[in-house]
Design a protein around this motif. Structure first.
Motif, PDB file in Angstrom:
ATOM      1  N   THR A   1      -3.352   0.752 -14.065  1.00  0.00           N
ATOM      2  CA  THR A   1      -2.731   0.746 -13.176  1.00  0.00           C
ATOM      3  C   THR A   1      -3.368   1.094 -11.494  1.00  0.00           C
ATOM      4  N   THR A   2      -4.478   2.057 -11.871  1.00  0.00           N
ATOM      5  CA  THR A   2      -5.104   2.573 -11.072  1.00  0.00           C
ATOM      6  C   THR A   2      -5.746   1.904 -10.179  1.00  0.00           C
ATOM      7  N   CYS A   3      -6.710   0.679 -10.607  1.00  0.00           N
ATOM      8  CA  CYS A   3      -7.304   0.126  -9.710  1.00  0.00           C
ATOM      9  C   CYS A   3      -6.591  -0.735  -8.811  1.00  0.00           C
ATOM     10  N   ALA A   4      -5.284  -1.677  -9.719  1.00  0.00           N
ATOM     11  CA  ALA A   4      -4.026  -2.374  -8.820  1.00  0.00           C
ATOM     12  C   ALA A   4      -3.275  -1.507  -7.608  1.00  0.00           C
ATOM     13  N   MET A   5      -3.549  -0.271  -7.867  1.00  0.00           N
ATOM     14  CA  MET A   5      -2.858   0.793  -6.611  1.00  0.00           C
ATOM     15  C   MET A   5      -3.380   0.872  -6.431  1.00  0.00           C
ATOM     16  N   ALA A   6      -4.832   1.255  -5.506  1.00  0.00           N
ATOM     17  CA  ALA A   6      -5.709   1.009  -5.160  1.00  0.00           C
ATOM     18  C   ALA A   6      -5.205   0.102  -3.933  1.00  0.00           C
ATOM     19  N   GLY A   7      -6.035  -1.482  -4.685  1.00  0.00           N
ATOM     20  CA  GLY A   7      -5.574  -2.493  -3.966  1.00  0.00           C
ATOM     21  C   GLY A   7      -4.461  -2.734  -3.342  1.00  0.00           C
ATOM     22  N   SER A   8      -3.360  -2.762  -4.175  1.00  0.00           N
ATOM     23  CA  SER A   8      -2.344  -2.880  -3.166  1.00  0.00           C
ATOM     24  C   SER A   8      -1.914  -1.698  -2.170  1.00  0.00           C
ATOM     25  N   ARG A   9      -2.831  -0.495  -2.054  1.00  0.00           N
ATOM     26  CA  ARG A   9      -1.886   0.169  -0.985  1.00  0.00           C
ATOM     27  C   ARG A   9      -3.327   0.155  -0.233  1.00  0.00           C
ATOM     28  N   PHE A  10      -4.676  -0.073  -0.463  1.00  0.00           N
ATOM     29  CA  PHE A  10      -5.568   0.603   0.100  1.00  0.00           C
ATOM     30  C   PHE A  10      -6.525  -0.664   0.693  1.00  0.00           C
ATOM     31  N   GLY A  11      -6.645  -1.824  -0.063  1.00  0.00           N
ATOM     32  CA  GLY A  11      -6.959  -3.335   0.437  1.00  0.00           C
ATOM     33  C   GLY A  11      -8.205  -3.510  -0.100  1.00  0.00           C
ATOM     34  N   LEU A  12      -9.566  -3.401   0.056  1.00  0.00           N
ATOM     35  CA  LEU A  12     -10.841  -3.102  -0.687  1.00  0.00           C
ATOM     36  C   LEU A  12     -11.393  -1.803  -0.281  1.00  0.00           C
ATOM     37  N   GLN A  13     -10.621  -0.808   0.413  1.00  0.00           N
ATOM     38  CA  GLN A  13     -10.842   0.665   1.550  1.00  0.00           C
ATOM     39  C   GLN A  13     -11.532   0.723   0.155  1.00  0.00           C
TER      40      GLN A  13
ATOM     41  N   ALA B   1     -17.789  -3.003   1.092  1.00  0.00           N
ATOM     42  CA  ALA B   1     -16.666  -1.700   0.806  1.00  0.00           C
ATOM     43  C   ALA B   1     -17.263  -1.504  -0.355  1.00  0.00           C
ATOM     44  N   MET B   2     -18.113  -2.046  -1.474  1.00  0.00           N
ATOM     45  CA  MET B   2     -18.570  -2.130  -2.537  1.00  0.00           C
ATOM     46  C   MET B   2     -19.474  -0.779  -2.221  1.00  0.00           C
ATOM     47  N   VAL B   3     -20.429  -0.309  -0.632  1.00  0.00           N
ATOM     48  CA  VAL B   3     -21.622   0.660  -0.822  1.00  0.00           C
ATOM     49  C   VAL B   3     -20.930   1.706   0.323  1.00  0.00           C
ATOM     50  N   VAL B   4     -19.786   1.448   1.501  1.00  0.00           N
ATOM     51  CA  VAL B   4     -19.649   2.131   2.235  1.00  0.00           C
ATOM     52  C   VAL B   4     -19.108   2.917   1.563  1.00  0.00           C
ATOM     53  N   PRO B   5     -18.875   4.596   2.074  1.00  0.00           N
ATOM     54  CA  PRO B   5     -17.702   5.180   1.383  1.00  0.00           C
ATOM     55  C   PRO B   5     -16.665   5.062   2.421  1.00  0.00           C
ATOM     56  N   SER B   6     -15.393   5.164   2.413  1.00  0.00           N
ATOM     57  CA  SER B   6     -14.179   5.441   3.121  1.00  0.00           C
ATOM     58  C   SER B   6     -13.171   6.140   2.606  1.00  0.00           C
ATOM     59  N   ILE B   7     -12.408   6.761   2.683  1.00  0.00           N
ATOM     60  CA  ILE B   7     -11.070   7.026   2.547  1.00  0.00           C
ATOM     61  C   ILE B   7     -10.279   7.803   3.331  1.00  0.00           C
ATOM     62  N   PRO B   8      -9.286   6.990   3.003  1.00  0.00           N
ATOM     63  CA  PRO B   8      -8.263   6.511   4.258  1.00  0.00           C
ATOM     64  C   PRO B   8      -6.780   8.066   4.025  1.00  0.00           C
ATOM     65  N   PRO B   9      -6.524   7.810   4.754  1.00  0.00           N
ATOM     66  CA  PRO B   9      -5.161   9.209   4.785  1.00  0.00           C
ATOM     67  C   PRO B   9      -4.496   8.733   2.999  1.00  0.00           C
ATOM     68  N   ASP B  10      -4.201   9.832   2.827  1.00  0.00           N
ATOM     69  CA  ASP B  10      -3.586   9.771   1.533  1.00  0.00           C
ATOM     70  C   ASP B  10      -4.047   8.955   0.581  1.00  0.00           C
ATOM     71  N   GLY B  11      -5.265   9.111   0.587  1.00  0.00           N
ATOM     72  CA  GLY B  11      -6.365   8.098  -0.447  1.00  0.00           C
ATOM     73  C   GLY B  11      -6.879   8.705  -1.580  1.00  0.00           C
ATOM     74  N   GLN B  12      -6.878  10.708  -1.258  1.00  0.00           N
ATOM     75  CA  GLN B  12      -7.651  11.022  -1.617  1.00  0.00           C
ATOM     76  C   GLN B  12      -7.642  11.273  -3.469  1.00  0.00           C
ATOM     77  N   VAL B  13      -6.232  10.978  -3.676  1.00  0.00           N
ATOM     78  CA  VAL B  13      -5.720  10.732  -4.991  1.00  0.00           C
ATOM     79  C   VAL B  13      -6.736   9.497  -5.888  1.00  0.00           C
ATOM     80  N   LEU B  14      -6.154   8.945  -5.373  1.00  0.00           N
ATOM     81  CA  LEU B  14      -6.731   7.638  -6.031  1.00  0.00           C
ATOM     82  C   LEU B  14      -7.674   7.295  -6.152  1.00  0.00           C
ATOM     83  N   VAL B  15      -9.125   7.772  -5.039  1.00  0.00           N
ATOM     84  CA  VAL B  15     -10.146   7.820  -4.991  1.00  0.00           C
ATOM     85  C   VAL B  15     -10.403   8.638  -6.105  1.00  0.00           C
ATOM     86  N   ILE B  16     -10.250  10.034  -6.637  1.00  0.00           N
ATOM     87  CA  ILE B  16     -10.105  11.050  -7.600  1.00  0.00           C
ATOM     88  C   ILE B  16     -10.013  10.318  -9.316  1.00  0.00           C
TER      89      ILE B  16
END
Length: 393
Positions: A31-43, A178-193
């Motif tokens: 769920t978390t991985c698929a949702m991250a891809g759906s909302r933020f692409g590869l970021q 995207a695999m090595v460059v950190p990027s936290i888009p707006p509203d993406g912190q919870v999904l990163v965690i």
């Protein structure tokens, strides 16, 4: 001939340690991985790279301590600190057991959701079948045989998600970046965690240290390194697959989107992958609770209390699954408990793996291992406090 034997031992070790991958790749990970891809692409792909490396570092340290001392992580803590930390042992076990019981319901419901995408059988019947099969495997099987079964299922699931991810045709340069460059888009912190927290799981450290006593150091490192890497790549494949999905997120939406954009087979593969993730976690959550009890409280695998622990975790999950109810309050409490558990366990592991009294010099951490582990400890401590804050909110 020796090379063939070494290859067999290496492959057998990878299959054995796949129990760790099976433990962290559950419906929550899907769920978390698929949702991250759906909302933020590869970021957010870099978060999975970090968590995969962090998992290898911590699991290798926990297993190395066990191989060097002959003691599991819990036994080592007891020997080092004696009855002074008995209360901590009980508290740690309670937190792990609570988390395993709470998430077992989600594991069963996730496995049922996957099968529901493939069959027309009733959810109640599917829940009962999955629960009974899981209990039979746990009752009859040793940790070795269960680990091998889980390894085969995890690899099958990995092929399914990798096939879907390749069909999504991501740009190679963007993927590598995207695999090595950190990027936290707006509203993406919870999904990163969420992506990091769903991979670096505290009870896996007890599970890993509790099952790895009979391996050599080389076999253990080879097995953990490749098994966790494969698990990380599966998580990344799920995230890439999620980039195809738009709109409101649900398992049905993901399956329908994949079927429309790639072919009906893609939706079916997603259903199988979701079932495999749920079923493997249905086995590992109760097993992790029981192995943790063995490690922290000294119960043997053949003792009745050991079996009662995993049976209780399984029955709680089965009950919630049959009722179709998600134990939200318990899950919130488990998040808070595991949020505190993760940094505590990693700090104790850091102390143990540098203990000059209990470990020979060749088994203790080197300077670079200490630096890498301190980074992981710092991040997990931040995640733990953040998870507690989110749970309280």
């Amino acid at each position: 001939m020796p090379k063939l034997l070494s290859l067999r031992a290496g492959l057998g070790s990878v299959l054995f340690w796949s129990v760790i991958s099976a433990a962290f790749i559950g419906p929550g990970t899907v769920t978390t991985c698929a949702m991250a891809g759906s909302r933020f692409g590869l970021q957010l792909l870099w978060a999975l790279t970090f968590s995969t490396i962090g998992t290898v570092i911590l699991q290798e340290a926990a297993a190395r301590v066990t191989i060097a001392s002959g003691l599991s992580l819990g036994e080592l803590l007891t020997k080092a600190y004696g009855i002074r930390v008995r209360w901590l042992m009980v508290t740690l076990f309670g937190a792990v057991a609570l988390g395993c019981a709470a998430y077992e319901a989600g594991n069963i419901l996730g496995a049922v959701s996957g099968l529901a995408l493939l069959t027309s059988l009733s959810p109640q019947l599917l829940t009962l079948l999955i629960g009974l099969l899981s209990m039979a495997l746990l009752w009859k099987g040793s940790t070795q045989s269960i680990a091998n079964i889980l390894g085969i299922i995890v690899f099958s699931m990995g092929i399914a998600f990798a096939y879907v991810a390749i069909s999504a045709s991501p740009n190679g340069v963007d993927l590598a970046k995207a695999m090595v460059v950190p990027s936290i888009p707006p509203d993406g912190q919870v999904l990163v965690i969420g992506l990091i927290g769903t991979t670096i799981v505290p009870y896996n450290l007890f599970l890993g240290s509790g099952i790895g006593q009979k391996q050599t150091l080389a076999e253990m490192r080879w097995g953990i390194g490749l098994a966790v890497l494969i698990g990380g790549l599966i998580s990344m494949a799920i995230l890439v697959s999620g980039t195809l999905v738009s709109g409101e997120f649900s398992f049905q939406t993901v399956a329908q989107t994949l079927s429309l954009r790639i072919g009906s087979w893609a939706g079916s593969l997603f259903g199988f992958g979701l079932f495999a993730a749920g079923f493997t976690s249905c086995l590992t959550a109760p097993l992790a609770a029981a192995v943790t009890a063995k490690s922290l409280l000294g119960w043997s695998e053949t003792s009745m209390p050991y079996r009662i622990v995993w049976l209780a975790v399984m029955l709680i999950g089965l009950l919630f699954g049959l009722l179709g109810v998600k134990p939200v309050p318990v899950i919130i409490l488990a998040q808070a408990a595991n949020g505190l558990l993760l940094p505590v366990v990693t700090i104790f592991l850091f102390i143990a793996v540098n203990n000059k009294t209990l470990l020979p010099a060749q088994y203790r951490n080197s300077l670079w291992q200490n630096l890498a582990m301190l980074l992981v400890v710092a991040v997990t401590a931040f995640l733990g406090l953040r998870n507690v804050w989110l749970a309280l909110q």
